[in-house]
Design an enzyme around this catalytic site. Structure first.
Site, mmCIF file in Angstrom:
data_model
loop_
_atom_site.group_PDB
_atom_site.id
_atom_site.type_symbol
_atom_site.label_atom_id
_atom_site.label_comp_id
_atom_site.label_asym_id
_atom_site.label_seq_id
_atom_site.Cartn_x
_atom_site.Cartn_y
_atom_site.Cartn_z
ATOM 1 C CE LYS A 153 5.353 3.599 0.697
ATOM 2 N NZ LYS A 153 6.344 2.702 0.093
ATOM 3 C CG ASN A 174 8.038 -0.261 -7.406
ATOM 4 O OD1 ASN A 174 8.736 0.593 -7.968
ATOM 5 N ND2 ASN A 174 8.225 -1.549 -7.577
ATOM 6 N NE ARG A 184 13.163 7.170 11.337
ATOM 7 C CZ ARG A 184 12.491 6.637 12.356
ATOM 8 N NH1 ARG A 184 12.756 7.012 13.593
ATOM 9 N NH2 ARG A 184 11.547 5.741 12.154
ATOM 10 N NE ARG A 203 9.522 -2.964 -4.003
ATOM 11 C CZ ARG A 203 8.604 -2.200 -3.413
ATOM 12 N NH1 ARG A 203 8.920 -1.460 -2.369
ATOM 13 N NH2 ARG A 203 7.357 -2.176 -3.863
ATOM 14 N N PRO A 211 0.836 -1.213 0.000
ATOM 15 C CG PRO A 211 -0.533 -1.446 1.860
ATOM 16 C CD PRO A 211 0.681 -2.018 1.198
ATOM 17 C CD GLU A 212 2.773 3.176 -4.392
ATOM 18 O OE1 GLU A 212 2.994 4.365 -4.631
ATOM 19 O OE2 GLU A 212 3.025 2.267 -5.209
#
Ligand code: ZN
Length: 329
Positions: free
Chosen positions: A51, A194, A154, A311, A2-3
Site C-alpha cells: 500500500k 479488507n 518489513r 476491522r 485503497p488496497e
C-alpha cells in the site's frame, strides 16, 4: 481504504503521466514541509509495494505516500485549480500547466470521485494529466533509499509485483492467529486490505477463524494464485469485483429468462439488464464484503459480520464452514 490494486494503478498512471518530466511540488496545507527537496526536479519513476507509493526523484529523494484510511488523489488536465480544503500536496507538470494558463485558475478537467463510488468512467487519459492533488494520507514524506529499503524489507510479498508466495506461506503456517487476521497483516502479504481479505477467503471457501498454522499449504497457494489476477483486474478501474458471473443474481435471472423465452427479444432485454454502464452491478460486485444480513449468492444464508482486530470481517457461515480437507493435520 485503497488496497494494493489501487496503489499499483496510481503508480502506473502517474509514471505514464509524469516520469521523465520536470515537476513542481508544494504543500499548501503546511503539513508537508519538504517540498523544496523535490520541487523543480525530474521524476525518474514511481514505485509501488503493497500500500506504499514511492515517487523517485533521484539522488536519494523518494516521496513516500501511504494513503491510510482516507487518503486520495484528485487529478486533472489543464490549469492548476485554486487551493481548496486540506491539501497536503500538489504535484504538477510545470510545462503542461504553464501551457494551459498557469497556477491559480480553475482546473479545466477537475476529477474528484469518492474511491468506493468510482467505476472508472470519465477517466482522463494518463498522458493528459497535468496535475494531481493529495488529501488525507497517513504519510507523505521524503525517504532516503535506505529508508525505502527498510520499509520493503518489513513487508511480505506483493501479488502485484511478481513475488512468489513462499515467505507468506511460511509466516502463515507458523502462526496461531486467525487466517483472516494474517491476510490483513502487511508483513505477511503486502497490499491486501479488507475487501480482498474477505473475498479471497470466500472464494477459497475457507473459514476466516481457522488458525494460520492449520491451513494447508495447498489452500494457501490457491489463495495466492487467485489474488494476483483479481488484484490485476482491480487495477483497470478503481473497482474491486470478485464475484464470478454465474454467481450474480442478475446473470442467473437472465439465463433463466433466456432459456424459456423466445430467443430474439428476450435476449436483447437481458443484455440490457446486464449492462448498466457496461459494468457489474454494484450490489453484485462482492460475495460477502459489506453484505452482512443479506443472503449469500451461492447458498442463501445470511452473510455474517464481526469485528476482528478493529476491522469488520464478513463471511458466509455455510459456504465457509470449517472444512477438514482444507485444514492441515
Ligand atoms: Zn453461502
Amino acid at each position: 481504504m485503497p488496497e494494493g490494486n489501487e496503489i499499483h494503478r496510481w503508480a502506473a498512471r502517474h509514471a505514464e503521466a509524469f516520469a521523465g518530466k520536470t515537476l513542481r511540488v508544494d504543500g499548501p496545507q503546511g503539513r508537508f514541509t519538504d517540498s523544496d527537496v523535490i520541487d523543480g526536479r525530474k521524476l525518474k519513476q514511481v514505485r509501488a509495494v503493497g500500500k506504499h507509493l514511492g515517487y523517485d526523484f533521484g539522488t536519494d529523494r523518494i516521496l513516500h505516500i501511504h494513503m491510510g484510511l482516507r487518503g486520495d488523489f484528485t487529478e486533472g488536465s489543464g490549469a492548476l485549480p485554486a487551493v481548496r480544503g486540506a491539501l497536503r500536496l500538489r504535484m504538477w507538470n510545470a510545462a503542461a500547466v504553464k501551457a494551459a494558463g498557469g497556477e491559480a485558475g480553475e482546473g479545466e478537467s477537475r476529477r474528484k470521485v469518492v474511491y468506493s463510488e468510482d467505476d472508472g468512467t470519465g477517466e482522463i487519459e494518463a498522458g493528459k494529466l497535468a496535475w494531481i492533488e493529495l488529501r488525507g494520507p497517513t504519510d507523505c514524506s521524503i525517504y532516503s533509499e535506505e529508508k525505502w529499503t527498510k520499509l520493503t524489507e518489513r513487508l511480505g510479498p506483493d501479488p502485484l509485483n511478481g513475488d512468489g508466495p513462499e515467505k507468506a506461506i511460511e509466516r502463515i503456517r507458523k502462526s496461531k492467529k486467525a487466517i483472516a487476521a494474517l491476510l490483513m497483516d502487511q508483513s505477511v502479504i503486502a497490499g491486501l486490505g479488507n475487501i480482498y481479505r474477505a473475498e479471497l477467503l470466500y472464494r477459497a471457501r475457507l473459514n476466516p477463524f481457522v488458525r494460520g498454522m492449520d491451513v494447508s499449504e495447498k489452500v494457501l497457494r490457491a489463495i495466492w494464485k487467485d489474488a494476483g489476477p483479481l488484484m490485476q483486474a482491480g487495477m483497470v478501474d478503481r473497482r474491486i469485483v470478485t464475484t464470478r458471473p454465474q454467481d450474480r443474481p442478475s446473470v442467473q435471472d437472465a439465463g433463466l429468462n433466456g432459456s424459456k423465452g423466445k430467443a430474439g427479444a428476450s435476449k436483447g432485454k437481458n443484455q440490457e439488464t446486464l449492462k448498466v454502464g457496461g459494468k457489474v452491478l454494484k450490489d453484485e460486485a462482492h460475495y460477502v464484503y459489506r453484505r452482512n444480513g443479506q443472503p449469500c449468492f451461492v447458498c442463501g444464508t445470511k452473510v455474517m459480520r464481526q469485528e476482528m482486530e478493529g476491522r469488520n470481517l464478513f463471511w458466509c457461515p455455510v459456504c465457509q464452514v470449517v472444512d477438514e480437507a482444507k485444514v492441515a493435520g
